[in-house]
Design a protein around this motif. Structure first.
Motif, PDB file in Angstrom:
ATOM      1  N   SER A 280       0.744  -1.348  -0.052  1.00  0.00           N
ATOM      2  CA  SER A 280       0.042  -0.048  -0.090  1.00  0.00           C
ATOM      3  C   SER A 280       0.815   1.338   0.087  1.00  0.00           C
ATOM      4  O   SER A 280       0.696   2.042  -0.722  1.00  0.00           O
ATOM      5  CB  SER A 280      -0.913  -0.039   1.145  1.00  0.00           C
ATOM      6  N   TRP A 284       1.430   3.915  -2.957  1.00  0.00           N
ATOM      7  CA  TRP A 284       1.041   5.263  -2.830  1.00  0.00           C
ATOM      8  C   TRP A 284       2.229   6.369  -3.187  1.00  0.00           C
ATOM      9  O   TRP A 284       1.961   7.375  -3.815  1.00  0.00           O
ATOM     10  CB  TRP A 284       0.623   5.388  -1.191  1.00  0.00           C
ATOM     11  N   LEU A 343      -2.505   3.117   7.315  1.00  0.00           N
ATOM     12  CA  LEU A 343      -2.905   2.911   6.165  1.00  0.00           C
ATOM     13  C   LEU A 343      -4.384   3.474   5.685  1.00  0.00           C
ATOM     14  O   LEU A 343      -4.630   3.896   4.743  1.00  0.00           O
ATOM     15  CB  LEU A 343      -3.476   1.115   6.314  1.00  0.00           C
ATOM     16  N   ALA A 347      -5.205   6.141   2.428  1.00  0.00           N
ATOM     17  CA  ALA A 347      -6.224   6.045   1.649  1.00  0.00           C
ATOM     18  C   ALA A 347      -6.871   7.591   1.762  1.00  0.00           C
ATOM     19  O   ALA A 347      -7.402   7.817   0.787  1.00  0.00           O
ATOM     20  CB  ALA A 347      -7.167   4.937   2.212  1.00  0.00           C
ATOM     21  N   ARG A 376       2.245   7.370   6.053  1.00  0.00           N
ATOM     22  CA  ARG A 376       2.998   6.348   5.271  1.00  0.00           C
ATOM     23  C   ARG A 376       4.212   6.074   6.156  1.00  0.00           C
ATOM     24  O   ARG A 376       4.338   4.807   6.417  1.00  0.00           O
ATOM     25  CB  ARG A 376       3.831   7.154   4.022  1.00  0.00           C
ATOM     26  N   SER A 410       6.015  -3.134  -5.805  1.00  0.00           N
ATOM     27  CA  SER A 410       4.817  -2.180  -5.786  1.00  0.00           C
ATOM     28  C   SER A 410       5.054  -0.800  -6.409  1.00  0.00           C
ATOM     29  O   SER A 410       4.212  -0.319  -6.945  1.00  0.00           O
ATOM     30  CB  SER A 410       4.358  -2.178  -4.291  1.00  0.00           C
ATOM     31  N   PHE A 492      -6.537   1.506  -2.127  1.00  0.00           N
ATOM     32  CA  PHE A 492      -5.885   1.447  -0.818  1.00  0.00           C
ATOM     33  C   PHE A 492      -7.034   1.386   0.455  1.00  0.00           C
ATOM     34  O   PHE A 492      -6.564   0.813   1.392  1.00  0.00           O
ATOM     35  CB  PHE A 492      -5.091   2.955  -0.401  1.00  0.00           C
ATOM     36  N   THR A 493      -8.115   1.652   0.021  1.00  0.00           N
ATOM     37  CA  THR A 493      -9.105   1.393   1.102  1.00  0.00           C
ATOM     38  C   THR A 493      -9.188  -0.213   1.062  1.00  0.00           C
ATOM     39  O   THR A 493      -9.662  -0.860   2.304  1.00  0.00           O
ATOM     40  CB  THR A 493     -10.286   2.164   0.832  1.00  0.00           C
ATOM     41  N   LEU A 495      -7.019  -2.507   0.530  1.00  0.00           N
ATOM     42  CA  LEU A 495      -5.580  -3.041   1.163  1.00  0.00           C
ATOM     43  C   LEU A 495      -5.687  -2.614   2.623  1.00  0.00           C
ATOM     44  O   LEU A 495      -5.458  -3.596   3.673  1.00  0.00           O
ATOM     45  CB  LEU A 495      -4.399  -2.344   0.652  1.00  0.00           C
ATOM     46  N   PHE A 496      -6.439  -1.515   3.090  1.00  0.00           N
ATOM     47  CA  PHE A 496      -6.716  -1.288   4.489  1.00  0.00           C
ATOM     48  C   PHE A 496      -7.641  -2.429   5.275  1.00  0.00           C
ATOM     49  O   PHE A 496      -7.245  -2.982   6.217  1.00  0.00           O
ATOM     50  CB  PHE A 496      -7.247   0.020   4.819  1.00  0.00           C
TER      51      PHE A 496
END
Length: 511
Positions: A280, A284, A343, A347, A376, A410, A492-493, A495-496
């Motif tokens: 993530s 980002w 995280l 997001a 981060r 990534s 990212f949401t 992955l959270f």
């Protein structure tokens, strides 16, 4: 020889000055962050001097990254088997040699050799400097990780500024910054960091190391060429080969009696959550840094220096985030909660970037950068502790090495996918906008060529039609940018949520 409490890692003595030892490891780890920025800045001048073609420039840009990805697990294994500090010292020496070769390169071939040597050196200094934290601070890993990452970001910033000034005078001087840092790291680690290696020297696993090297280099190289189209041979062939090699790597590691990287370690919920976090925040970083920089240059007419200064809030927030992780851990906050909090912030920052428009005030971007940068580093610092604390003592080096390996892949995926989404949206929306202005398909092709080549005919400059074309192009670009940011905010949401599954269902196992 002595053995640290609760650990079976052999050392010739404990760190008599733990603070100095952590500083030594931080200096070793900062080389990678400084090299990325300095190389990206110096490459344009080096390419012009050597007359690089587009393909050669792509190779030059990725040479060190590919060398790092190909060698990092092998170097982690060597460190575990023969000595982590010893291997780190050799890798610091490789950074000195690689930087000098690059700076003195008479032609492209020697330049690439220097970058490959640098990539191998970066692999060792990055992975083993973090792994050795368990040796120098076995009872306070969270605090040590906080100091390590705070120092990395804090030291990298002035190094980048100094290096940028040197590159302005001569691009070759910029490549001498990392060798100076590496020489200092070599001395400090030799003096302050004790020896550390596995008690049980595991069997060699050449098959596994070759497979993971092929997998990572194939995947990273393939997606790096995605600007030419995802369905081209230069993308599909290395990506398919890379994915096949990585699947074969997992299959082999499961069945080999003493694998280089026992994948069953990631059954540990804490380590699995840290792995998701790595995907993530590295993705980002790639999306934010690349696409925001282009938006500011294309739409807001920022200069390169303006872009650098504009993104400074993210850097400062990263320093605070890494420091805060240590303070919060000292106050009893569980690392699992810090990872999840970070995280969520990553997001949220991407959702904030998705509101950008042609007249969005800078403070909106600054807010997104502060939230994202802080989050981060809060996540990376807390997640890094799992890589250091969870694996058995004999496997600390190779397990920590898997972290930057995942990070490199990534980052490359984030850059490639975001560029595809953005320019794909631009390519679909711009013809409709130009058609609304009354341009025929032939005229649309001509106008698109002006923008692609950066050469607008004198007769077209300042005309009402040109102003309308620029406005339409700007509007289409902003729409594509917003869509891209929104897509990644959703990613990212997700992955959270995945990290929540691993980190919140129950407390993770401890070694």
């Amino acid at each position: 020889m002595s053995t640290s409490a609760g650990d079976t890692t052999v050392a010739d003595g404990v760190a008599r000055r733990p603070g100095a030892a952590i500083l030594a490891l931080t200096v070793a780890g900062v080389a990678q962050a400084a090299d990325v920025s300095l190389h990206n800045t110096a490459l344009a001048s080096a390419a012009a001097e050597f007359g690089m073609s587009a393909t050669q420039r792509s190779v030059a840009a990725s040479a060190a990254t590919l060398a790092l990805a190909a060698s990092i697990l092998a170097i982690g294994t060597v460190g575990d088997r023969y000595g982590r500090r010893l291997t780190l010292l050799w890798c610091a020496g490789a950074l000195v040699v690689g930087g000098l070769v690059t700076a003195a390169a008479p032609d492209l071939t020697v330049y690439l050799i220097g970058r490959v040597i640098t990539g191998i050196g970066l692999a060792g200094t990055l992975a083993l400097s973090m792994a050795l934290i368990r040796t120098v601070a076995p009872d306070r890993v969270p605090k040590a990780m906080s100091l390590y990452f705070t120092g990395q970001v804090g030291i990298a910033l002035p190094l980048t500024v100094i290096g940028g000034g040197l590159i302005g005078a001569n691009w070759r001087l910029g490549y001498l910054v990392v060798p100076v840092v590496a020489a200092l790291a070599l001395i400090l680690n030799k003096v302050y960091v004790p020896r550390s290696k596995a008690v049980h020297r595991r069997k060699a696993d050449p098959v596994g190391l070759v497979l993971v090297a092929l997998g990572l280099t194939g995947l990273i190289w393939g997606v790096s060429n995605a600007s030419h189209g995802w369905l081209t041979a230069r993308v599909l062939v290395p990506v398919v080969l890379g994915v096949v090699a990585l699947v074969a790597f997992v299959w082999w590691e499961i069945r080999y009696d003493e694998p280089a990287l026992p994948v069953h370690l990631f059954k540990n919920r804490g380590l699995a959550g840290a792995l998701v976090a790595d995907v993530s925040f590295n993705m980002w970083q790639a999306v934010m840094a690349l696409q925001l920089a282009l938006l500011w240059q294309y739409v807001y007419a920022y200069s390169p220096l303006g872009v650098t200064l504009g993104q400074l809030p993210a850097t400062l927030a990263m320093v605070i985030g890494a420091f805060a992780a240590g303070r919060l851990a000292a106050r009893g906050r569980r690392p699992e909660s810090l990872v999840l909090l970070g995280l969520a912030g990553v997001a949220l920052a991407m959702f904030l970037l998705a509101v950008a428009g042609a007249s969005t005030p800078y403070w909106v971007f600054a807010l997104a950068l502060v939230v994202g940068g802080f989050s981060r580093m809060l996540t990376e610092t807390a997640a890094g502790g799992f890589y250091v604390e969870v694996p058995p003592p004999d496997l600390v080096g190779v397990t920590v090495a898997s972290k930057p390996a995942v990070g490199q892949a990534s980052f490359a995926l984030g850059s490639a996918i975001s560029s595809t989404l953005l320019y794909g949206g631009l390519g679909r929306g711009l013809p409709d906008k130009l058609a609304d202005l009354g341009l025929t398909p032939s005229e649309q092709t001509t106008v698109a060529g002006w923008f692609q080549d950066g050469k607008v005919p004198e007769w077209a400059k300042g005309t009402d039609l040109m102003k309308q074309v620029v406005a339409a192009s700007t509007d289409t670009y902003i729409t594509a940018y917003r869509t891209t940011m929104l897509v990644f905010a959703v990613v990212f949401t997700f992955l959270f949520g995945l990290a929540w599954h691993f980190l919140r269902r129950r407390p993770p196992e401890r070694p």
